[in-house]
Enzyme design. Structure first.
Site, short mmCIF file in Angstrom:
data_model
loop_
_atom_site.label_atom_id
_atom_site.label_comp_id
_atom_site.label_asym_id
_atom_site.label_seq_id
_atom_site.Cartn_x
_atom_site.Cartn_y
_atom_site.Cartn_z
CG ASP A 155 -1.76 -1.11 1.18
OD1 ASP A 155 -2.15 -1.61 0.28
OD2 ASP A 155 -2.36 -1.48 2.40
N1 URA Z 1 -1.39 -5.82 4.03
C1 URA Z 1 -1.65 -4.64 3.98
O1 URA Z 1 -2.63 -4.36 4.55
N2 URA Z 1 -1.02 -3.72 3.24
C2 URA Z 1 0.23 -3.71 2.61
O2 URA Z 1 0.62 -2.90 2.07
C3 URA Z 1 0.43 -5.32 2.45
C4 URA Z 1 0.00 -6.17 3.45
#
Ligand code: URA
Length: 233
Positions: free
Chosen positions: A103
């Site tokens: 993310d």
């Molecule tokens: N899980 C999440 O919530 N975000 C990420 O970036 C990776 C795994």
């Protein structure tokens, strides 16, 4: 010699159908000239570019990046700073893409490569490449959370996660190991446990451990040992 659509699909970035659409749409050039024929067979050393960006004619490249927050894990997103923007000029137009996504606000280990088949293998759900995250939450993690993760958390939308592992580090932090990679998975798991994520960083991707010597935004080529490890996955 392979057809142009096959050469594009071999990067792992487009399906054969998407490749044909790109080619017919006039977005693909071979040695600088637009080519609209998916069946054309470019010379093995031809420079192939999509929207002006070389798909990579040199050997494959494998980089470990310590992704900082605020940068998106894609190669091209208007108005956003992408992980490619963090790399030097030599690495801009050789078809690199992230093997998997983090993310925008997640930090840590991201593998960047232009080796499509390897990326596909590492991301295939059938292979279950383990991912380990360091997570901080709003709340106190306890044995109940550890058991819940071990049993498989049910997410808000009803999806039943595979069993994972939660190693408690402090009341509000842990290492969590996942054997699958669903969208926003750690955040959704912690939300389901009533302890929202306040900080998330990937510290391991299969056999690759984040090089803690890399500053945020720093990157380096994989070492010989790391390459051996990912190829023997
Ligand atoms: N899980 C999440 O919530 N975000 C990420 O970036 C990776 C795994």
């Amino acid at each position: 010699m392979d057809r142009l659509d096959k050469r594009l699909a071999a990067t792992g970035r487009w399906s054969r159908k998407e490749a044909r659409e790109l080619i017919r749409g006039g977005r693909v050039s071979v040695d600088g000239a637009v080519c609209r024929a998916p069946e054309h067979k470019p010379a093995p050393d031809a420079a192939i570019a999509v929207d002006g960006a070389d798909i990579g004619s040199g050997g494959p490249v494998y980089l470990m990046l310590n992704k900082p927050a605020g940068v998106v894990s894609s190669t091209d997103e208007p108005g956003e700073r992408t992980v490619l923007d963090l790399l030097g000029e030599d690495y801009q137009n050789i078809g690199l893409f992230p093997a998997g996504r983090l993310d925008k606000d997640t930090e840590g280990l991201l593998l960047l490569t232009n080796d499509g088949p390897l990326a596909h293998r590492l991301l295939s759900p059938r292979r279950h490449v383990d991912k380990v995250y360091y997570v901080e939450v709003d709340g106190t993690l306890d044995e109940g959370d550890r058991s819940a993760v071990r049993a498989g958390v049910a997410l808000g939308d009803g999806y039943q996660c595979l069993p994972g592992e939660l190693e408690l580090l402090s009341p509000g932090s842990a290492h969590i190991t996942l054997h699958e990679g669903k969208y926003h998975q750690v955040k959704r798991m912690m939300a389901a446990l009533g302890k929202p994520v306040t900080y998330l960083k990937r510290v391991r991707f299969g056999p690759l451990a984040l090089d803690e010597g890399l500053p945020k935004g720093g990157w380096r080529p994989l070492t010989g040992q790391e390459l051996e490890a990912i190829f023997s996955q």
